[in-house]
Design a protein around this motif. Structure first.
Motif, PDB file in Angstrom:
ATOM      1  N   ALA A  44       0.831  -1.202   0.000  1.00 36.64           N
ATOM      2  CA  ALA A  44       0.000   0.000   0.000  1.00 36.64           C
ATOM      3  C   ALA A  44       0.862   1.247   0.000  1.00 36.64           C
ATOM      4  O   ALA A  44       0.574   2.221  -0.716  1.00 36.64           O
ATOM      5  N   TRP A  45       1.918   1.254   0.801  1.00 39.88           N
ATOM      6  CA  TRP A  45       2.791   2.426   0.862  1.00 39.88           C
ATOM      7  C   TRP A  45       3.451   2.682  -0.488  1.00 39.88           C
ATOM      8  O   TRP A  45       3.483   3.827  -0.973  1.00 39.88           O
ATOM      9  N   LYS A  46       3.957   1.642  -1.113  1.00 40.74           N
ATOM     10  CA  LYS A  46       4.611   1.809  -2.407  1.00 40.74           C
ATOM     11  C   LYS A  46       3.627   2.296  -3.467  1.00 40.74           C
ATOM     12  O   LYS A  46       3.955   3.157  -4.285  1.00 40.74           O
ATOM     13  N   ALA A  47       2.404   1.747  -3.437  1.00 41.11           N
ATOM     14  CA  ALA A  47       1.401   2.133  -4.433  1.00 41.11           C
ATOM     15  C   ALA A  47       0.972   3.594  -4.270  1.00 41.11           C
ATOM     16  O   ALA A  47       0.535   4.225  -5.241  1.00 41.11           O
ATOM     17  N   MET A  60      -8.159   3.741   8.552  1.00 39.79           N
ATOM     18  CA  MET A  60      -7.396   4.176   9.715  1.00 39.79           C
ATOM     19  C   MET A  60      -8.367   4.658  10.793  1.00 39.79           C
ATOM     20  O   MET A  60      -9.201   5.524  10.546  1.00 39.79           O
ATOM     21  N   GLU A  61      -8.254   4.062  11.984  1.00 40.05           N
ATOM     22  CA  GLU A  61      -9.067   4.458  13.132  1.00 40.05           C
ATOM     23  C   GLU A  61      -8.122   4.966  14.218  1.00 40.05           C
ATOM     24  O   GLU A  61      -7.263   4.228  14.712  1.00 40.05           O
ATOM     25  N   ASN A  62      -8.274   6.243  14.593  1.00 40.85           N
ATOM     26  CA  ASN A  62      -7.344   6.905  15.488  1.00 40.85           C
ATOM     27  C   ASN A  62      -7.971   7.220  16.843  1.00 40.85           C
ATOM     28  O   ASN A  62      -9.121   7.656  16.922  1.00 40.85           O
ATOM     29  N   GLU A  63      -7.178   7.032  17.879  1.00 41.90           N
ATOM     30  CA  GLU A  63      -7.573   7.421  19.236  1.00 41.90           C
ATOM     31  C   GLU A  63      -6.446   8.244  19.830  1.00 41.90           C
ATOM     32  O   GLU A  63      -5.280   7.819  19.805  1.00 41.90           O
ATOM     33  N   TYR A  64      -6.779   9.418  20.355  1.00 35.29           N
ATOM     34  CA  TYR A  64      -5.735  10.311  20.871  1.00 35.29           C
ATOM     35  C   TYR A  64      -5.560  10.104  22.375  1.00 35.29           C
ATOM     36  O   TYR A  64      -6.504  10.234  23.150  1.00 35.29           O
ATOM     37  N   ASP A  65      -4.334   9.774  22.774  1.00 29.97           N
ATOM     38  CA  ASP A  65      -3.987   9.563  24.174  1.00 29.97           C
ATOM     39  C   ASP A  65      -3.482  10.884  24.751  1.00 29.97           C
ATOM     40  O   ASP A  65      -2.365  11.323  24.453  1.00 29.97           O
ATOM     41  N   LEU A  66      -4.311  11.517  25.580  1.00 32.74           N
ATOM     42  CA  LEU A  66      -3.967  12.826  26.139  1.00 32.74           C
ATOM     43  C   LEU A  66      -2.766  12.767  27.070  1.00 32.74           C
ATOM     44  O   LEU A  66      -1.988  13.726  27.162  1.00 32.74           O
ATOM     45  N   GLN A  67      -2.625  11.648  27.798  1.00 29.37           N
ATOM     46  CA  GLN A  67      -1.529  11.540  28.758  1.00 29.37           C
ATOM     47  C   GLN A  67      -0.171  11.431  28.063  1.00 29.37           C
ATOM     48  O   GLN A  67       0.833  11.928  28.575  1.00 29.37           O
ATOM     49  N   GLU A  68      -0.151  10.781  26.916  1.00 35.27           N
ATOM     50  CA  GLU A  68       1.105  10.546  26.207  1.00 35.27           C
ATOM     51  C   GLU A  68       1.296  11.463  24.997  1.00 35.27           C
ATOM     52  O   GLU A  68       2.353  11.446  24.368  1.00 35.27           O
ATOM     53  N   SER A  69       0.262  12.260  24.671  1.00 33.36           N
ATOM     54  CA  SER A  69       0.287  13.044  23.428  1.00 33.36           C
ATOM     55  C   SER A  69       0.655  12.134  22.260  1.00 33.36           C
ATOM     56  O   SER A  69       1.627  12.358  21.527  1.00 33.36           O
ATOM     57  N   CYS A  70      -0.145  11.097  22.112  1.00 29.84           N
ATOM     58  CA  CYS A  70       0.164  10.040  21.161  1.00 29.84           C
ATOM     59  C   CYS A  70      -1.112   9.607  20.450  1.00 29.84           C
ATOM     60  O   CYS A  70      -2.180   9.530  21.066  1.00 29.84           O
ATOM     61  N   ILE A  71      -1.012   9.348  19.166  1.00 26.52           N
ATOM     62  CA  ILE A  71      -2.123   8.787  18.406  1.00 26.52           C
ATOM     63  C   ILE A  71      -1.943   7.280  18.326  1.00 26.52           C
ATOM     64  O   ILE A  71      -0.944   6.781  17.790  1.00 26.52           O
ATOM     65  N   ASN A  72      -2.903   6.558  18.888  1.00 34.45           N
ATOM     66  CA  ASN A  72      -2.933   5.100  18.758  1.00 34.45           C
ATOM     67  C   ASN A  72      -3.826   4.766  17.566  1.00 34.45           C
ATOM     68  O   ASN A  72      -5.019   5.071  17.578  1.00 34.45           O
ATOM     69  N   ALA A  73      -3.239   4.178  16.559  1.00 29.34           N
ATOM     70  CA  ALA A  73      -3.952   3.944  15.305  1.00 29.34           C
ATOM     71  C   ALA A  73      -4.172   2.451  15.070  1.00 29.34           C
ATOM     72  O   ALA A  73      -3.242   1.644  15.213  1.00 29.34           O
ATOM     73  N   GLN A  74      -5.399   2.115  14.719  1.00 38.06           N
ATOM     74  CA  GLN A  74      -5.738   0.763  14.265  1.00 38.06           C
ATOM     75  C   GLN A  74      -5.876   0.821  12.746  1.00 38.06           C
ATOM     76  O   GLN A  74      -6.731   1.540  12.224  1.00 38.06           O
ATOM     77  N   LEU A  75      -5.036   0.099  12.041  1.00 39.47           N
ATOM     78  CA  LEU A  75      -5.002   0.151  10.580  1.00 39.47           C
ATOM     79  C   LEU A  75      -5.494  -1.171  10.009  1.00 39.47           C
ATOM     80  O   LEU A  75      -5.071  -2.246  10.442  1.00 39.47           O
ATOM     81  N   THR A  76      -6.385  -1.074   9.035  1.00 38.95           N
ATOM     82  CA  THR A  76      -6.929  -2.268   8.382  1.00 38.95           C
ATOM     83  C   THR A  76      -6.710  -2.155   6.879  1.00 38.95           C
ATOM     84  O   THR A  76      -7.051  -1.134   6.266  1.00 38.95           O
ATOM     85  N   TYR A  77      -6.135  -3.201   6.289  1.00 36.46           N
ATOM     86  CA  TYR A  77      -5.866  -3.262   4.854  1.00 36.46           C
ATOM     87  C   TYR A  77      -6.709  -4.391   4.257  1.00 36.46           C
ATOM     88  O   TYR A  77      -6.684  -5.520   4.765  1.00 36.46           O
ATOM     89  N   LEU A  78      -7.434  -4.087   3.190  1.00 38.79           N
ATOM     90  CA  LEU A  78      -8.338  -5.060   2.561  1.00 38.79           C
ATOM     91  C   LEU A  78      -8.023  -5.181   1.063  1.00 38.79           C
ATOM     92  O   LEU A  78      -7.884  -4.166   0.370  1.00 38.79           O
ATOM     93  N   ARG A  79      -7.923  -6.425   0.583  1.00 38.57           N
ATOM     94  CA  ARG A  79      -7.746  -6.643  -0.860  1.00 38.57           C
ATOM     95  C   ARG A  79      -8.192  -8.048  -1.230  1.00 38.57           C
ATOM     96  O   ARG A  79      -7.655  -9.020  -0.706  1.00 38.57           O
ATOM     97  N   ASN A  80      -9.190  -8.111  -2.106  1.00 38.70           N
ATOM     98  CA  ASN A  80      -9.642  -9.394  -2.661  1.00 38.70           C
ATOM     99  C   ASN A  80      -9.910 -10.443  -1.578  1.00 38.70           C
ATOM    100  O   ASN A  80      -9.469 -11.595  -1.682  1.00 38.70           O
ATOM    101  N   GLY A  81     -10.610 -10.029  -0.529  1.00 36.16           N
ATOM    102  CA  GLY A  81     -10.948 -10.948   0.541  1.00 36.16           C
ATOM    103  C   GLY A  81      -9.868 -11.128   1.585  1.00 36.16           C
ATOM    104  O   GLY A  81     -10.082 -11.775   2.618  1.00 36.16           O
ATOM    105  N   GLN A  82      -8.691 -10.563   1.345  1.00 42.71           N
ATOM    106  CA  GLN A  82      -7.590 -10.628   2.309  1.00 42.71           C
ATOM    107  C   GLN A  82      -7.670  -9.435   3.255  1.00 42.71           C
ATOM    108  O   GLN A  82      -7.851  -8.300   2.816  1.00 42.71           O
ATOM    109  N   THR A  83      -7.527  -9.686   4.553  1.00 42.53           N
ATOM    110  CA  THR A  83      -7.563  -8.620   5.543  1.00 42.53           C
ATOM    111  C   THR A  83      -6.296  -8.670   6.395  1.00 42.53           C
ATOM    112  O   THR A  83      -5.893  -9.736   6.869  1.00 42.53           O
ATOM    113  N   LEU A  84      -5.671  -7.510   6.570  1.00 35.77           N
ATOM    114  CA  LEU A  84      -4.494  -7.405   7.428  1.00 35.77           C
ATOM    115  C   LEU A  84      -4.702  -6.240   8.375  1.00 35.77           C
ATOM    116  O   LEU A  84      -5.069  -5.141   7.946  1.00 35.77           O
TER     117      LEU A  84
END
Length: 246
Positions: free
Chosen positions: A15-18, A170-194
């Motif tokens: 995905a990054w290369k594309a 991309m699903e993001n949650e902001y951690d106020l204590q750490e000033s950090c974005i915790n991201a849940q990333l989902t990649y989908l292609r032709n029935g494949q999920t990562l």
């Protein structure tokens, strides 16, 4: 183990290369060529080099490039391409914070939005390591979309993107204590999920400048675009230029 140790493989890499274009790579390398003010044959350090889209292009311009990345498949691809074209590119596999590097470099850069991976103490160590491997007066270019002035004015908790035949959530949650974005990333292609999890630490411009100063740099420019436009509140990209102190 850091979250990014086993992150960059499979669909993530595809995905990054594309998402990157040859035109974008050429423009970014022209920008680096102008900013770093190097002469052919001088040494350049590519931090988090990936599969080497910048390293290879800069080597074609005549520079000797050393790239560091934690992804085995990326380093293998970089080395194959460099050998195929007989380019002066050396790939190092490993975590940049612990990887041993050789010669001092006349310039360095970290492009591609990997600059936000570290909490405060590791970020300072990261910047100091770059400074330690730059000659006096050497320039460093940092690229990030995760500075507070970019992220927080319009924080996105959920976003979809189509990259070729890969659907990316991309699903993001902001951690106020750490000033950090915790991201849940989902990649989908032709029935494949990562699914992958990522962390991006968010710094204000003032915090970044203090960290650079502590690491032995002077911040000289803050751009929002490759055309040299000044960075302003709400801009979605920061290109920060710093010079190692003498």
């Amino acid at each position: 183990m850091a979250w990014y140790d086993n992150f960059f493989s499979g669909l993530v890499q595809e995905a990054w290369k594309a998402a990157q274009t040859d035109e974008q790579t050429e423009l970014e390398c022209d920008f680096l060529n102008d900013i770093l003010e190097l002469q052919p044959g001088q040494r350049v350090l590519d931090v988090f080099c990936g599969h080497g889209r910048h390293a290879l292009e800069l080597a074609r311009m005549g520079y000797a490039v050393t790239g560091v990345d934690i992804s085995p498949e990326s380093i293998e691809e970089l080395q194959r391409a460099a050998e195929r074209e007989d380019l002066p590119v050396e790939g190092h596999l490993g975590d940049f914070l612990t990887t041993s590097l050789g010669n001092d470099y006349e310039g360095a850069y970290c492009l591609g939005n990997s600059f936000s991976f570290f909490p405060h103490d590791q970020m300072l160590a990261f910047l100091r390591k770059i400074a330690d491997h730059l000659v006096s007066g050497g320039q460093f270019v940092a690229d990030t979309a995760m500075i507070a002035e970019s992220v927080l004015p319009d924080f996105q908790e959920r976003s979809w993107m189509q990259i070729g035949d890969i659907t990316f959530l991309m699903e993001n949650e902001y951690d106020l204590q750490e000033s950090c974005i915790n991201a849940q990333l989902t990649y989908l292609r032709n029935g494949q999920t990562l699914q992958r999890q990522a962390k991006h630490y968010v710094y204000t411009m003032a915090e970044l400048q203090r960290l650079f100063s502590q690491a032995g740099f002077t911040v000289t420019e803050k751009y929002s675009n490759l055309d040299g436009s000044d960075f302003l509140l709400g801009d979605d990209r920061l290109l920060l230029i710093a010079q190692k102190n003498g």
